[in-house]
Design a protein around this motif. Structure first.
Motif: not given
Ligand code: AHM
Ligand code: MG
Length: 336
Positions: A307-336
């Motif tokens: 939910v953006p709070k500012k018009l020109h807000e930035r965010s990291p993004v990882f996008l693409g094939s379902y399985d490839d994004v699953e992998e990066i999600k798993a790595l971030y989940a493992a870190e937290n």
């Protein structure tokens, strides 16, 4: 037979949208009109980009945009063209452009029920060397009939009713979603019409390409660094991925949609929110990715849920094939 049908029964973008509209008897054609004006803007910019070298449009206009970057003449021109096209459609109330610090509120007599967020000419550092650049846009419906406010565009990406981009490359390609799949249209310059050439774009479930600015690697966080290391030295015995990075989001995302793989613009120590802007870069591309069967993730959550709070807000993004994004999600989940 079908080959003849392809040549003579041209599905233009207007015809396509009118067909879709006819499925909704209550529709009054507002979206069709809005889209026609966006298409006009894209055609204008396409023609300007093609003539850029000749027309001496290239060069600094002596202005800087809201992020403090030097603006090229083509950026200024594209921005003006889109703003005028959107206002004259009579179907918009609030406009947010990458090039303008403040939102534009359309005067009451020209207002309509949509809000458009857009980057009129993304990837402008690529103009001078003829590399593909593009326009990115997202469309929200006004929340309800009231005086339009900034809240009408500070909505999560899940509320977008349509999104797309136009790539000015070896051909001019417009890719669009209205929430039921992704279609691609290619400009036939001799007709001046966008013709449906990609009726149902689906991203491969897993890809063989990764796309990231590796020059930022020394500043990456753990999960991003591990992910990219795995792309190059896979632990499961699979072959390494290929690296492709144009540095022009529209072109990098277009390739990712068609060939599969992953596009990353992660956070780093210098830019804790990454570089890309939520409203008119991350959201439209994430909407398209999901509609094509892929995913888009910020490192913390589904990108479209931001939910953006500012018009020109930035965010990291990882996008693409379902399985490839699953992998990066798993790595971030493992870190937290
Ligand atoms: P811009 O809006 O100033 O053109 O910047 C956005 C562009 C994207 O098209 C592209 O994905 C990214 O910047 C590339 O950034 P970098 O040069 O840091 O790799
Ligand atoms: Mg830009």
């Amino acid at each position: 037979h079908s080959a003849d049908a392809q040549r003579t029964d041209l599905m233009t973008i207007t015809r396509y949208v009118l067909n879709e509209q006819s499925k909704h008897p209550e529709s009054r054609g507002d979206f069709t009109i809005l889209l026609n004006h966006i298409v006009l803007g894209c055609k204008f910019v396409c023609s300007a980009v093609n003539k850029a070298g000749l027309a001496k449009l290239i060069g600094l206009a002596g202005e800087t945009n809201v992020q403090g970057e030097e603006q090229k003449k083509l950026d200024v021109l594209s921005n003006e063209v889109f703003i005028k096209a959107l206002i004259s459609s009579g179907r918009t109330s609030v406009l947010v452009s990458e090039e303008d610090e403040d939102a534009i509120f359309v005067e009451p007599s020209k207002r309509g029920k949509y809000c458009v967020v857009f980057d009129p000419l993304d990837g402008s550092s690529n103009i001078d060397c003829g590399v593909s650049i593009g326009t990115i846009f997202g469309i929200y419906a006004l929340k309800d009939a009231h005086e339009p406010t900034i809240e009408d565009v500070l909505q999560p990406g899940t509320n977008m009713v349509a999104a797309g981009y136009c790539m000015y490359g070896s051909s001019c390609t417009l890719v669009l979603t209205t929430g039921s799949g992704v279609r691609g249209f290619t400009l036939d310059p001799s007709l001046g019409e966008f013709i449906l050439t990609h009726p149902d774009i689906k991203i491969p479930k897993k890809g063989r390409i990764y796309s990231v600015n590796e020059g930022n690697a020394q500043n990456w966080d753990g999960p991003t660094a591990t992910y990219v290391e795995n792309c190059k030295f896979p632990k499961d015995g699979s072959s390494p991925k290929s690296l492709r990075y144009i540095g022009s989001m529209v072109a990098d995302v277009h390739r990712t949609l068609l060939y599969g793989g992953i596009f990353l613009y992660p956070a780093d120590k210098k830019s804790p929110n990454g570089k890309l802007r939520v409203l008119y870069e991350v959201f439209p591309m994430s909407f398209l990715m999901e509609q094509a069967g892929g995913q888009a993730f910020t490192g913390k959550q589904r990108a479209l849920d931001l939910v953006p709070k500012k018009l020109h807000e930035r965010s990291p993004v990882f996008l693409g094939s379902y399985d490839d994004v699953e992998e990066i999600k798993a790595l971030y989940a493992a870190e937290n």
